[in-house]
Write a protein that holds these residues in place. Sequence first.
Motif, PDB file in Angstrom:
ATOM      1  N   MET A   1       0.893  -1.107   0.039  1.00 50.63           N
ATOM      2  CA  MET A   1       0.024  -0.124  -0.117  1.00 50.63           C
ATOM      3  C   MET A   1       0.777   1.277  -0.050  1.00 50.63           C
ATOM      4  SD  MET A   1      -3.193  -1.030   2.524  1.00 50.63           S
ATOM      5  CE  MET A   1      -2.212  -0.836   3.917  1.00 50.63           C
ATOM      6  N   THR A   2       0.411   2.314  -0.714  1.00 56.65           N
ATOM      7  CA  THR A   2       1.233   3.559  -0.865  1.00 56.65           C
ATOM      8  C   THR A   2       0.108   4.609  -0.545  1.00 56.65           C
ATOM      9  OG1 THR A   2       2.292   2.492  -2.784  1.00 56.65           O
ATOM     10  CG2 THR A   2       2.392   4.955  -2.281  1.00 56.65           C
ATOM     11  N   ASN A   3       1.015   5.503   0.565  1.00 62.02           N
ATOM     12  CA  ASN A   3       0.177   6.689   0.785  1.00 62.02           C
ATOM     13  C   ASN A   3       0.221   7.948  -0.243  1.00 62.02           C
ATOM     14  OD1 ASN A   3      -1.417   8.378   2.384  1.00 62.02           O
ATOM     15  ND2 ASN A   3       0.393   9.082   3.951  1.00 62.02           N
ATOM     16  N   ILE A   4      -0.794   8.020  -0.824  1.00 63.02           N
ATOM     17  CA  ILE A   4      -0.913   9.136  -1.733  1.00 63.02           C
ATOM     18  C   ILE A   4      -1.350  10.536  -1.506  1.00 63.02           C
ATOM     19  CG2 ILE A   4      -2.044   9.774  -4.115  1.00 63.02           C
ATOM     20  CD1 ILE A   4      -0.535   7.086  -4.202  1.00 63.02           C
ATOM     21  N   TYR A   5      -1.904  10.610  -0.512  1.00 60.66           N
ATOM     22  CA  TYR A   5      -2.145  12.026   0.085  1.00 60.66           C
ATOM     23  C   TYR A   5      -2.677  11.953   1.367  1.00 60.66           C
ATOM     24  CZ  TYR A   5      -4.946  16.270   0.832  1.00 60.66           C
ATOM     25  OH  TYR A   5      -5.491  17.523   1.391  1.00 60.66           O
ATOM     26  N   SER A   6      -2.331  13.113   2.205  1.00 63.23           N
ATOM     27  CA  SER A   6      -2.688  13.047   3.642  1.00 63.23           C
ATOM     28  C   SER A   6      -2.685  14.464   4.401  1.00 63.23           C
ATOM     29  CB  SER A   6      -1.548  12.172   4.230  1.00 63.23           C
ATOM     30  OG  SER A   6      -1.871  11.912   5.796  1.00 63.23           O
ATOM     31  N   SER A   7      -4.036  14.500   5.042  1.00 60.16           N
ATOM     32  CA  SER A   7      -4.156  15.883   5.516  1.00 60.16           C
ATOM     33  C   SER A   7      -4.866  15.713   6.768  1.00 60.16           C
ATOM     34  CB  SER A   7      -4.953  16.948   4.576  1.00 60.16           C
ATOM     35  OG  SER A   7      -6.097  16.528   4.441  1.00 60.16           O
TER      36      SER A   7
END
Length: 213
Positions: free
Chosen positions: A1-7
């Motif tokens: 799994m790859t983190n694409i966006y985080s806020s």
Amino acid sequence: MTNIYSSKGSKVIKNEDNIYTLESSNSLFLSYLTNVMPNISKRNPSSIVFQSKSVMTLSQQLAHHKHGLSYEAVDGIMRQIIKQIKFFEQNQFGLLFVSPEDIIVISNDIYVIANMDAFKRDNNGILVVDTPYKKDNFKSPEFHSIRSLPYRVSYKSGYYSVACVGVYCLFKVNIHDKSDIDEMLLPILQTSLYWFLKRALNKNLKERFLILI
């Protein structure tokens, strides 16, 4: 799994080829996504799973366009962002600010504000800023005047911010670097986007509106 966006309040994870999970603590945001996204395969109380060719931020998309996006593309982006803002306003939330980093692009044609920290509870047209935010070229003039917290701003603060994003998408310039807005908008004079930007960039709150006809 790859983190694409985080806020604050949301995260997008790539599970496998073309399959993504968007996690959010904001149920209103998930409800909105359910209405505008056609390829949702699973909906949970705090996440959705969907299929997409790609997911990136608007900032990442713009990096591939040296001279900005086409008039038609920016018109479509602004209409989608306005739709989301109006949905949140109908549920008593207003937009404080937005930047290209706060907007995610799904399959190159769906644009949504994913940073839920940008929305605040609307109390009779007033939004309370109670935490420090980084000042940038996409925030409204009244936001730049904040000297101490908590601070109260109009729900129209976000309108100016949306217009700043629109200008950047069109011309790759920051509105705060320009002293003559009318001259900058000459290439789109008398168009729907022209009048939209003129309304939203009005420094007089009473005359600032988010209307794209």
